[in-house]
Design a protein around this motif. Structure first.
Motif, PDB file in Angstrom:
ATOM      1  N   TYR A   1      -6.251  20.788 -10.186  1.00  0.00           N
ATOM      2  CA  TYR A   1      -6.213  20.817  -9.105  1.00  0.00           C
ATOM      3  C   TYR A   1      -5.066  19.641  -8.581  1.00  0.00           C
ATOM      4  N   VAL A   2      -3.878  19.738  -8.968  1.00  0.00           N
ATOM      5  CA  VAL A   2      -3.071  18.681  -8.627  1.00  0.00           C
ATOM      6  C   VAL A   2      -2.810  18.537  -6.974  1.00  0.00           C
ATOM      7  N   SER A   3      -2.508  19.946  -6.671  1.00  0.00           N
ATOM      8  CA  SER A   3      -2.161  19.778  -5.129  1.00  0.00           C
ATOM      9  C   SER A   3      -3.438  19.291  -4.223  1.00  0.00           C
ATOM     10  N   TYR A   4      -4.594  19.223  -4.744  1.00  0.00           N
ATOM     11  CA  TYR A   4      -5.462  18.581  -3.947  1.00  0.00           C
ATOM     12  C   TYR A   4      -5.499  17.105  -3.721  1.00  0.00           C
ATOM     13  N   VAL A   5      -4.983  16.561  -4.821  1.00  0.00           N
ATOM     14  CA  VAL A   5      -4.840  15.100  -4.743  1.00  0.00           C
ATOM     15  C   VAL A   5      -3.573  14.849  -3.750  1.00  0.00           C
ATOM     16  N   ILE A   6      -2.733  15.695  -3.919  1.00  0.00           N
ATOM     17  CA  ILE A   6      -1.131  15.471  -3.003  1.00  0.00           C
ATOM     18  C   ILE A   6      -1.981  15.508  -1.705  1.00  0.00           C
ATOM     19  N   TRP A   7      -2.560  16.549  -1.462  1.00  0.00           N
ATOM     20  CA  TRP A   7      -2.766  16.594  -0.001  1.00  0.00           C
ATOM     21  C   TRP A   7      -3.908  15.616   0.657  1.00  0.00           C
ATOM     22  N   PHE A   8      -4.760  15.095  -0.124  1.00  0.00           N
ATOM     23  CA  PHE A   8      -5.514  13.952   0.163  1.00  0.00           C
ATOM     24  C   PHE A   8      -4.640  12.800   0.413  1.00  0.00           C
ATOM     25  N   ALA A   9      -3.843  12.568  -0.808  1.00  0.00           N
ATOM     26  CA  ALA A   9      -3.047  11.189  -0.605  1.00  0.00           C
ATOM     27  C   ALA A   9      -2.040  11.163   0.800  1.00  0.00           C
TER      28      ALA A   9
ATOM     29  N   VAL B   1       0.723  -1.420   0.028  1.00  0.00           N
ATOM     30  CA  VAL B   1       0.063   0.137  -0.071  1.00  0.00           C
ATOM     31  C   VAL B   1       0.756   1.234   0.046  1.00  0.00           C
ATOM     32  N   HIS B   2       2.151   1.190   0.474  1.00  0.00           N
ATOM     33  CA  HIS B   2       2.832   2.448   0.959  1.00  0.00           C
ATOM     34  C   HIS B   2       3.582   2.559  -0.584  1.00  0.00           C
ATOM     35  N   GLY B   3       3.835   1.558  -1.284  1.00  0.00           N
ATOM     36  CA  GLY B   3       4.361   1.562  -2.498  1.00  0.00           C
ATOM     37  C   GLY B   3       3.307   2.415  -3.485  1.00  0.00           C
ATOM     38  N   LEU B   4       2.200   1.978  -3.353  1.00  0.00           N
ATOM     39  CA  LEU B   4       0.982   2.474  -4.290  1.00  0.00           C
ATOM     40  C   LEU B   4       1.176   3.969  -3.805  1.00  0.00           C
ATOM     41  N   PHE B   5       1.178   4.450  -2.681  1.00  0.00           N
ATOM     42  CA  PHE B   5       1.301   5.867  -2.373  1.00  0.00           C
ATOM     43  C   PHE B   5       2.106   6.626  -3.032  1.00  0.00           C
ATOM     44  N   ALA B   6       3.450   5.916  -3.080  1.00  0.00           N
ATOM     45  CA  ALA B   6       4.670   6.536  -3.606  1.00  0.00           C
ATOM     46  C   ALA B   6       4.428   6.942  -5.137  1.00  0.00           C
ATOM     47  N   VAL B   7       3.742   5.718  -5.771  1.00  0.00           N
ATOM     48  CA  VAL B   7       3.478   5.777  -7.220  1.00  0.00           C
ATOM     49  C   VAL B   7       2.697   7.015  -7.575  1.00  0.00           C
ATOM     50  N   LEU B   8       1.586   6.946  -6.574  1.00  0.00           N
ATOM     51  CA  LEU B   8       0.388   8.048  -6.925  1.00  0.00           C
ATOM     52  C   LEU B   8       1.004   9.580  -6.525  1.00  0.00           C
ATOM     53  N   LEU B   9       1.895   9.745  -5.747  1.00  0.00           N
ATOM     54  CA  LEU B   9       2.660  10.760  -5.467  1.00  0.00           C
ATOM     55  C   LEU B   9       3.418  11.151  -6.732  1.00  0.00           C
ATOM     56  N   LEU B  10       4.273  10.342  -6.870  1.00  0.00           N
ATOM     57  CA  LEU B  10       5.219  10.657  -8.167  1.00  0.00           C
ATOM     58  C   LEU B  10       4.477  10.950  -9.590  1.00  0.00           C
ATOM     59  N   ILE B  11       3.223  10.271  -9.806  1.00  0.00           N
ATOM     60  CA  ILE B  11       2.658  10.627 -11.013  1.00  0.00           C
ATOM     61  C   ILE B  11       1.991  11.810 -11.257  1.00  0.00           C
ATOM     62  N   GLN B  12       1.955  12.510  -9.906  1.00  0.00           N
ATOM     63  CA  GLN B  12       1.307  13.790  -9.805  1.00  0.00           C
ATOM     64  C   GLN B  12       2.068  14.896 -10.560  1.00  0.00           C
ATOM     65  N   PHE B  13       3.361  14.587 -10.529  1.00  0.00           N
ATOM     66  CA  PHE B  13       4.514  15.292 -10.999  1.00  0.00           C
ATOM     67  C   PHE B  13       4.793  15.306 -12.644  1.00  0.00           C
ATOM     68  N   LEU B  14       3.978  14.459 -13.083  1.00  0.00           N
ATOM     69  CA  LEU B  14       3.965  14.284 -14.611  1.00  0.00           C
ATOM     70  C   LEU B  14       3.296  15.420 -15.317  1.00  0.00           C
ATOM     71  N   PRO B  15       3.714  15.914 -16.320  1.00  0.00           N
ATOM     72  CA  PRO B  15       2.751  17.079 -16.871  1.00  0.00           C
ATOM     73  C   PRO B  15       1.563  16.688 -17.363  1.00  0.00           C
ATOM     74  N   ASP B  16       0.654  17.809 -17.026  1.00  0.00           N
ATOM     75  CA  ASP B  16      -0.741  17.346 -17.655  1.00  0.00           C
ATOM     76  C   ASP B  16      -0.969  17.456 -18.913  1.00  0.00           C
ATOM     77  N   LYS B  17      -1.700  16.857 -19.433  1.00  0.00           N
ATOM     78  CA  LYS B  17      -2.085  16.804 -20.704  1.00  0.00           C
ATOM     79  C   LYS B  17      -3.332  17.384 -20.931  1.00  0.00           C
ATOM     80  N   LEU B  18      -4.317  17.509 -19.917  1.00  0.00           N
ATOM     81  CA  LEU B  18      -5.401  17.961 -19.972  1.00  0.00           C
ATOM     82  C   LEU B  18      -5.238  19.528 -19.939  1.00  0.00           C
ATOM     83  N   THR B  19      -6.098  20.504 -20.747  1.00  0.00           N
ATOM     84  CA  THR B  19      -5.659  21.781 -20.786  1.00  0.00           C
ATOM     85  C   THR B  19      -6.205  22.670 -19.541  1.00  0.00           C
TER      86      THR B  19
END
Lengths: 268, 328
Positions: free
Chosen positions: B55-63, B33-51
């Motif tokens: 609200y990336v920071s909300y996902v980070i704070w939630f996670a 589960v903690h590995g999944l957390f790390a993955v979730l956190l890391l992918i937030q820093f990928l560049p957005d394709k959606l224009t």
């Protein structure tokens, strides 16, 4: 006047359009403070007899008098211990006993009932288990609770339907001695009707043995048990008199069966 | 140099305890589960394709919040099975968020209007917070009212009908017949007969619960063992005591089966019940915003309904476990 008089009791059952007679013209009486065992092979109607005494069943014919009055249904003058399932599984040992007390003594407060319950649970050696549920107790312990409840209800009459029938041999011995001790030391002694198929048990405990025979259920013999009280099993079983009496009972028990089979070849 | 034997032993024992503690610590805190957390956190820093704003920071704070909560709770849960259950659930949430983030914000694989990125849903949730609270209150109020009312009527009635042998057999068929009719069918009748729309919603929940609980109670009563009833009879219990101190607890397990069914149907019907002219409630919230094409809020509503259902079920199960604690 006897405490309990059983007069010409007949019970017919109808099952799948076939009727059979479980009890036929059964009569005997039980004195106040007397311990009476009813023994017989299975199907002799001893449990049917007790269920009528309990008030759960009604006879087809005849009647039972307690203190000269005909019984109608269950009554607070009789406490009952069954072979199985006397206890309510959703109540702790203590609550089971207290629940029984409440039914005969409505004026007692909850704490009074618990106090009496604890006292009787102590007597049967379960002080440490009073807050356990029946499912957490062994079969022997459950019967101890059932006995504690029947005694705590302080009824004149105790009806016991093979109470130790499902208990292993060692615990059965212990429970028989416990019952003997509790009954002998009480004043006044309660009137007990005890159904069993164990001859040794009936000799050890009772003042009188009523032997029944099957098809249809009838009284075969009534015998007084000629041993002094208080009784001690270890001493009693070593005496000649005991073995003589026991053999006499056994021969009656099997001669009944020999009569039923009707052959000379049954030799004991 | 001579080291006394007992010292060596003590040191050995010490290292043994130490290594046991270490494995215990690893088992508790080093989980997938903690590995999944790390993955979730890391992918937030990928560049957005959606224009649009994601609200990336909300996902980070939630996670991060969930992770801290998980770590703290991991220290308190004693049973391995419970710890596994808990981390599995958290792992599921992380996994879902990973897939969701990737499919929306990061790769824009889905229609943005229908599938908002998770950050936007969290943002919407926070900005709609008080509105949602009011709606939860309203929905839970309707469910509780309808449900408890149904229990209060169905259980005593079921006890009575099940106990009276003659009425019982007729009632079994009648309740089967009436119970088979979906409660939504009654809505027009409810609207015609009842004063407010809210009371119609309560009525629908009531009906949804009433039949399964009645059927469960009746079958429970009819299946109480004769031995149990005889034990009570020889104690000379009164009618009232027989009913509520003996028959009721003896049939409790079956009653709970009916209550569980009723609860499930109630949740399903909540939305339908609130669609009838209601002005609040989670069902109303979902319906209203999906009608206006606001799918961010629709998803917020769906998630909140899910959470409310889980909480109510948890409370319900705890009550059931407590009341049936004597069963093994």
């Amino acid at each position: 006047m006897s405490k309990i008089e059983i007069n010409h009791l007949t019970v017919d059952y109808t099952e799948k359009k076939k009727s059979f007679t479980a009890l036929k013209d059964v009569s005997f009486s039980i004195e106040e403070g007397e311990f009476v065992s009813v023994i017989g092979s299975s199907g002799c109607g001893k449990s049917t007899l007790l269920s009528i005494l309990e008030g759960i069943n009604t006879p087809t014919d005849g009647e039972i008098l307690i203190n000269g009055e005909k019984i109608k249904g269950t009554g607070t003058d009789r406490g009952v211990v069954f072979q199985h399932y006397s206890l309510f599984p959703w109540m702790t040992a203590r609550k089971n006993v207290a629940f029984g007390i409440k039914q005969v003594n409505h004026s007692a407060s909850r704490s009074e009932r618990y106090k009496i319950a604890d006292e009787f649970l102590d007597k049967v050696g379960l002080e440490q288990f009073k807050n356990k549920y029946p499912s957490q107790l062994s079969g022997g312990m459950q019967q101890r609770v059932a006995i504690a409840r029947a005694l705590a209800m302080d009824t004149d009459i105790l009806l016991m339907d093979e109470p130790f029938g499902a208990i292993d041999a060692k615990n059965r011995t212990i429970l028989q001695e416990l019952l003997l001790e509790l009954w002998e030391n009480a004043t006044p002694r309660k009137t007990v009707v005890f159904v069993t198929h164990d001859i040794d048990e009936s000799i050890l405990l009772s003042d009188k043995i009523v032997m029944m025979t099957a098809n249809p259920g009838r009284v075969y013999r009534e015998l007084k048990v000629p041993f002094e009280r208080p009784r001690n099993r270890a001493e009693l079983v070593q005496t000649k008199e005991y073995n003589k009496f026991r053999n006499h009972l056994l021969s009656l028990f099997y001669s009944d069966i020999a009569d039923k089979i009707g052959g000379e070849e049954v030799v004991l | 140099m001579n080291i006394p034997a007992n010292t060596i032993q003590a040191v050995k024992a010490d290292t043994k305890i130490h290594s046991e503690l270490k494995t215990e610590f690893l088992k508790r805190y080093f989980r997938v589960v903690h590995g999944l957390f790390a993955v979730l956190l890391l992918i937030q820093f990928l560049p957005d394709k959606l224009t649009t704003e994601t609200y990336v920071s909300y996902v980070i704070w939630f996670a991060v919040g969930v992770e801290i909560f998980t770590l703290i709770l991991s220290g308190f849960i004693k049973k391995t099975a419970s710890l596994n259950l808990f981390t599995d659930i958290v792992g599921f949430i992380y996994g879902l968020l990973i897939a969701w983030t990737l499919a929306t914000a990061k790769f824009n694989l889905l229609k943005a209007a229908l599938f908002p990125p998770p950050g936007k849903v969290f943002w919407q949730f926070i900005s709609d917070y008080d509105k949602i609270l009011v709606n939860i209150q309203s929905s839970v109020g309707i469910i509780l009212q309808g449900y408890l009312l149904a229990l209060a009527v169905a259980i005593p009635l079921g006890l009575f009908l099940g106990w009276s042998a003659r009425l019982g057999s007729a009632a079994t068929y009648i309740s089967k017949f009436l119970g088979a009719i979906p409660p939504i069918v009654y809505i027009p009748y409810g609207i015609a007969l009842l004063p407010t729309f809210r009371s119609v919603s309560v009525f629908v929940i009531f009906l949804a619960t009433f039949w399964p609980v009645l059927a469960g109670t009746m079958s429970g009563v009819m299946n109480v063992e004769k031995k149990t009833i005889d034990s009570a009879k020889v104690l000379n219990v009164g009618k009232f005591t027989m009913m509520f101190s003996v028959i009721l607890p003896a049939s409790l397990q079956q009653i709970f089966i009916g209550c569980n069914q009723g609860l499930t149907v109630s949740f399903v019907l909540l939305t339908s019940a609130e669609m009838i002219g209601a002005q609040s409630g989670l069902g109303y919230y979902i319906k209203n915003y999906s009608d206006f094409g606001d799918y961010t809020r629709t998803i917020v509503g769906l998630i909140v309904v899910g959470i409310v259902i889980v909480i109510i079920s948890f409370i319900f199960n705890s009550i059931q476990k407590y009341l049936l604690r004597w069963k093994q």
